[in-house]
Scaffold this active site. Structure first.
Site, PDB file in Angstrom:
ATOM      1  N   TYR A   1      -9.987   5.565   3.420  1.00 39.67           N
ATOM      2  CA  TYR A   1     -11.188   6.227   3.934  1.00 39.67           C
ATOM      3  C   TYR A   1     -10.924   7.661   4.419  1.00 39.67           C
ATOM      4  O   TYR A   1     -11.802   8.278   5.013  1.00 39.67           O
ATOM      5  CB  TYR A   1     -11.782   5.404   5.086  1.00 39.67           C
ATOM      6  CG  TYR A   1     -12.190   4.000   4.690  1.00 39.67           C
ATOM      7  CD1 TYR A   1     -13.449   3.744   4.125  1.00 39.67           C
ATOM      8  CD2 TYR A   1     -11.318   2.920   4.841  1.00 39.67           C
ATOM      9  CE1 TYR A   1     -13.823   2.458   3.750  1.00 39.67           C
ATOM     10  CE2 TYR A   1     -11.686   1.623   4.466  1.00 39.67           C
ATOM     11  CZ  TYR A   1     -12.940   1.409   3.922  1.00 39.67           C
ATOM     12  OH  TYR A   1     -13.310   0.148   3.539  1.00 39.67           O
TER      13      TYR A   1
ATOM     14  N   ASP B   1      -1.088  -3.633   9.901  1.00 42.70           N
ATOM     15  CA  ASP B   1      -2.420  -4.041   9.473  1.00 42.70           C
ATOM     16  C   ASP B   1      -3.377  -3.064  10.124  1.00 42.70           C
ATOM     17  O   ASP B   1      -3.302  -2.816  11.333  1.00 42.70           O
ATOM     18  CB  ASP B   1      -2.762  -5.479   9.861  1.00 42.70           C
ATOM     19  CG  ASP B   1      -3.926  -5.975   9.010  1.00 42.70           C
ATOM     20  OD1 ASP B   1      -3.728  -6.161   7.785  1.00 42.70           O
ATOM     21  OD2 ASP B   1      -5.035  -6.139   9.536  1.00 42.70           O
ATOM     22  N   SER B   2      -4.231  -2.481   9.304  1.00 35.90           N
ATOM     23  CA  SER B   2      -5.038  -1.390   9.825  1.00 35.90           C
ATOM     24  C   SER B   2      -6.410  -1.410   9.220  1.00 35.90           C
ATOM     25  O   SER B   2      -6.687  -2.156   8.278  1.00 35.90           O
ATOM     26  CB  SER B   2      -4.329  -0.064   9.520  1.00 35.90           C
ATOM     27  OG  SER B   2      -3.900  -0.046   8.179  1.00 35.90           O
TER      28      SER B   2
ATOM     29  N   LYS C   1       0.494   3.793   2.898  1.00 42.55           N
ATOM     30  CA  LYS C   1       1.130   3.358   4.152  1.00 42.55           C
ATOM     31  C   LYS C   1       2.648   3.485   4.096  1.00 42.55           C
ATOM     32  O   LYS C   1       3.282   3.956   5.035  1.00 42.55           O
ATOM     33  CB  LYS C   1       0.839   1.871   4.382  1.00 42.55           C
ATOM     34  CG  LYS C   1      -0.508   1.520   4.875  1.00 42.55           C
ATOM     35  CD  LYS C   1      -0.435   0.026   5.210  1.00 42.55           C
ATOM     36  CE  LYS C   1      -1.749  -0.600   5.452  1.00 42.55           C
ATOM     37  NZ  LYS C   1      -1.609  -2.038   5.722  1.00 42.55           N
TER      38      LYS C   1
ATOM     39  N   ASN D   1       0.843  -1.193   0.000  1.00 40.84           N
ATOM     40  CA  ASN D   1       0.000   0.000   0.000  1.00 40.84           C
ATOM     41  C   ASN D   1       0.886   1.254   0.000  1.00 40.84           C
ATOM     42  O   ASN D   1       1.578   1.545   0.976  1.00 40.84           O
ATOM     43  CB  ASN D   1      -0.899  -0.059   1.251  1.00 40.84           C
ATOM     44  CG  ASN D   1      -1.833   1.120   1.365  1.00 40.84           C
ATOM     45  OD1 ASN D   1      -1.429   2.261   1.133  1.00 40.84           O
ATOM     46  ND2 ASN D   1      -3.069   0.873   1.736  1.00 40.84           N
ATOM     47  N   LYS D   2       0.866   2.010  -1.116  1.00 41.02           N
ATOM     48  CA  LYS D   2       1.751   3.168  -1.273  1.00 41.02           C
ATOM     49  C   LYS D   2       1.528   4.225  -0.198  1.00 41.02           C
ATOM     50  O   LYS D   2       2.466   4.875   0.266  1.00 41.02           O
ATOM     51  CB  LYS D   2       1.518   3.815  -2.644  1.00 41.02           C
ATOM     52  CG  LYS D   2       2.146   3.059  -3.774  1.00 41.02           C
ATOM     53  CD  LYS D   2       2.024   3.873  -5.062  1.00 41.02           C
ATOM     54  CE  LYS D   2       2.200   2.958  -6.263  1.00 41.02           C
ATOM     55  NZ  LYS D   2       1.434   3.381  -7.427  1.00 41.02           N
TER      56      LYS D   2
ATOM     57  N   LYS E   1      -1.423  14.750   9.442  1.00 39.71           N
ATOM     58  CA  LYS E   1      -1.938  13.387   9.610  1.00 39.71           C
ATOM     59  C   LYS E   1      -0.911  12.533  10.350  1.00 39.71           C
ATOM     60  O   LYS E   1      -1.263  11.767  11.254  1.00 39.71           O
ATOM     61  CB  LYS E   1      -2.299  12.760   8.253  1.00 39.71           C
ATOM     62  CG  LYS E   1      -2.918  11.371   8.447  1.00 39.71           C
ATOM     63  CD  LYS E   1      -3.278  10.639   7.168  1.00 39.71           C
ATOM     64  CE  LYS E   1      -3.615   9.190   7.514  1.00 39.71           C
ATOM     65  NZ  LYS E   1      -3.777   8.319   6.359  1.00 39.71           N
TER      66      LYS E   1
HETATM   67  P1  ITT Z   1      -0.871  -4.133   2.837  1.00 42.53           P
HETATM   68  O1  ITT Z   1      -1.585  -5.306   3.471  1.00 42.53           O
HETATM   69  O2  ITT Z   1      -0.089  -4.508   1.619  1.00 42.53           O
HETATM   70  O3  ITT Z   1      -0.063  -3.341   3.821  1.00 42.53           O
HETATM   71  P2  ITT Z   1      -3.559  -3.104   2.459  1.00 42.53           P
HETATM   72  O4  ITT Z   1      -4.116  -1.838   1.893  1.00 42.53           O
HETATM   73  O5  ITT Z   1      -4.116  -4.419   1.947  1.00 42.53           O
HETATM   74  O6  ITT Z   1      -1.962  -3.078   2.301  1.00 42.53           O
HETATM   75  P3  ITT Z   1      -4.670  -3.656   5.100  1.00 42.53           P
HETATM   76  O7  ITT Z   1      -5.007  -5.065   4.793  1.00 42.53           O
HETATM   77  O8  ITT Z   1      -4.026  -3.332   6.430  1.00 42.53           O
HETATM   78  O9  ITT Z   1      -3.676  -3.038   4.032  1.00 42.53           O
HETATM   79  O10 ITT Z   1      -5.972  -2.770   4.925  1.00 42.53           O
HETATM   80  C1  ITT Z   1      -5.979  -1.484   5.372  1.00 42.53           C
HETATM   81  C2  ITT Z   1      -7.135  -0.725   4.754  1.00 42.53           C
HETATM   82  O11 ITT Z   1      -7.728   0.086   5.791  1.00 42.53           O
HETATM   83  C3  ITT Z   1      -6.656   0.236   3.688  1.00 42.53           C
HETATM   84  O12 ITT Z   1      -6.673  -0.336   2.402  1.00 42.53           O
HETATM   85  C4  ITT Z   1      -7.641   1.391   3.832  1.00 42.53           C
HETATM   86  O13 ITT Z   1      -8.827   1.090   3.154  1.00 42.53           O
HETATM   87  C5  ITT Z   1      -7.919   1.401   5.348  1.00 42.53           C
HETATM   88  N1  ITT Z   1      -6.954   2.295   6.024  1.00 42.53           N
HETATM   89  C6  ITT Z   1      -5.899   1.929   6.803  1.00 42.53           C
HETATM   90  N2  ITT Z   1      -5.208   2.997   7.224  1.00 42.53           N
HETATM   91  C7  ITT Z   1      -5.814   4.071   6.684  1.00 42.53           C
HETATM   92  C8  ITT Z   1      -5.559   5.444   6.720  1.00 42.53           C
HETATM   93  O14 ITT Z   1      -4.502   5.953   7.348  1.00 42.53           O
HETATM   94  N3  ITT Z   1      -6.377   6.242   6.054  1.00 42.53           N
HETATM   95  C9  ITT Z   1      -7.421   5.767   5.370  1.00 42.53           C
HETATM   96  N4  ITT Z   1      -7.731   4.480   5.265  1.00 42.53           N
HETATM   97  C10 ITT Z   1      -6.937   3.620   5.917  1.00 42.53           C
END
Ligand code: ITT
Length: 194
Positions: free
Chosen positions: A154, A70-71, A13, A10-11, A175
Site C-alpha cells: 500500500y 506480520d504487518s 519485507k 514477501n520480497k 522509509k
Molecule cells: P509473509 O507473511 O510471507 O511475510 P505477506 O505479504 O503475506 O508476507 P503479511 O501477511 O504480514 O505478509 O501481510 C502484510 C501485507 O500488509 C502486505 O502484503 C502489504 O499489503 C501490507 N504491508 C505491510 N507492510 C507494508 C509496507 O511497509 N508497505 C506497504 N504495505 C505493507
C-alpha cells in the site's frame, strides 16, 4: 557467526529486514534459500499471533533463530480494516488489486477522515526457546490515487504528513528510518542489546 531465518515470502519485507538488521546477523536465510517449502497458515486474530506462528514454525523447521513480521494497514474510517487481512484484502491479492479495493472503499471519505496507520509485529524465535515480540506503528493518510513507485503493498497510497510524501515516493533509506517495520525492528535491537 550469527545465522537467522527470515520467515517471509514477501520480497519487500525481506529487503527491509536485511537492511535494518544487517549489522546484527552475519547470515540471512529466506524460504527461497531452503530446500523444503515454507508455508504457514496465518489464522491468528492479531499481528502478534501471526508473526509468532511464522517465526516459531521457521525456527522449528530449519533449526536456527527465526524472525517473522506480520504487518498491515489499519484504516480508521474502515474500523481498522484491512488489518490482519491486508495481504489478501482483494480477491486477487495483488498489490494493485488491494490498492484499487482500498480506493473504492474510501471513495466518499473526505481527506480529514482518511487517517490510517501501518502496524508491524515482529517476533524473534530463538532455538533455545526464547520468543521476543515487538510492535511498531506509523501514522499516515490514505491518498485518493497512488503516488510513487517505490516500496511495495500500500506504499503509493500511504502519505506521511511529516515528510509530505507517500511511502511510494520515499527512497529505501527514508522509509527504513520511519516505517512501522523499522520501529518494530529498532525495538527488537534494543531488546537484543540489553
Ligand atoms: P509473509 O507473511 O510471507 O511475510 P505477506 O505479504 O503475506 O508476507 P503479511 O501477511 O504480514 O505478509 O501481510 C502484510 C501485507 O500488509 C502486505 O502484503 C502489504 O499489503 C501490507 N504491508 C505491510 N507492510 C507494508 C509496507 O511497509 N508497505 C506497504 N504495505 C505493507
Amino acid at each position: 557467526m550469527k545465522k537467522i531465518f527470515i520467515a517471509s515470502n514477501n520480497k519487500g519485507k525481506i529487503k527491509e529486514i536485511k537492511a535494518i538488521l544487517g549489522d546484527f546477523y552475519d547470515e540471512f536465510y529466506t524460504p527461497r534459500d531452503m530446500d523444503a517449502a515454507f508455508d504457514v497458515v496465518e489464522d491468528g486474530m492479531t499481528f502478534e499471533e501471526n508473526a509468532a506462528l511464522k517465526a516459531i514454525a521457521g525456527m522449528k523447521q530449519f533449526g536456527m533463530d527465526a524472525l517473522a513480521d506480520d504487518s498491515g494497514l489499519c484504516v480508521d474510517a474502515l474500523g481498522g480494516a484491512p488489518g490482519v487481512f491486508s495481504a489478501r484484502y482483494s480477491e486477487e491479492g495483488t498489490d494493485e488489486a488491494n490498492n484499487q479495493k482500498l480506493l473504492q472503499a474510501l471513495k466518499d471519505v473526505p481527506r480529514e477522515e482518511r487517517t490510517a496507520r501501518f502496524v508491524s509485529a515482529v517476533v524473534l524465535a530463538k532455538t533455545e526457546g526464547e520468543v521476543i515480540t515487538v510492535r511498531g506503528e506509523s501514522p499516515g493518510i490514505i491518498l485518493d490515487a497512488p503516488v510513487g513507485d517505490g516500496g511495495f503493498g500500500y506504499d503509493p497510497l500511504f502519505y506521511d504528513e511529516s515528510y509530505k510524501m507517500s511511502y511510494g515516493e520515499m527512497d529505501a533509506e527514508t522509509k527504513n528510518a520511519i516505517s512501522h517495520r523499522s520501529r518494530a525492528l529498532e525495538a527488537l535491537r534494543k531488546e537484543l542489546l540489553d
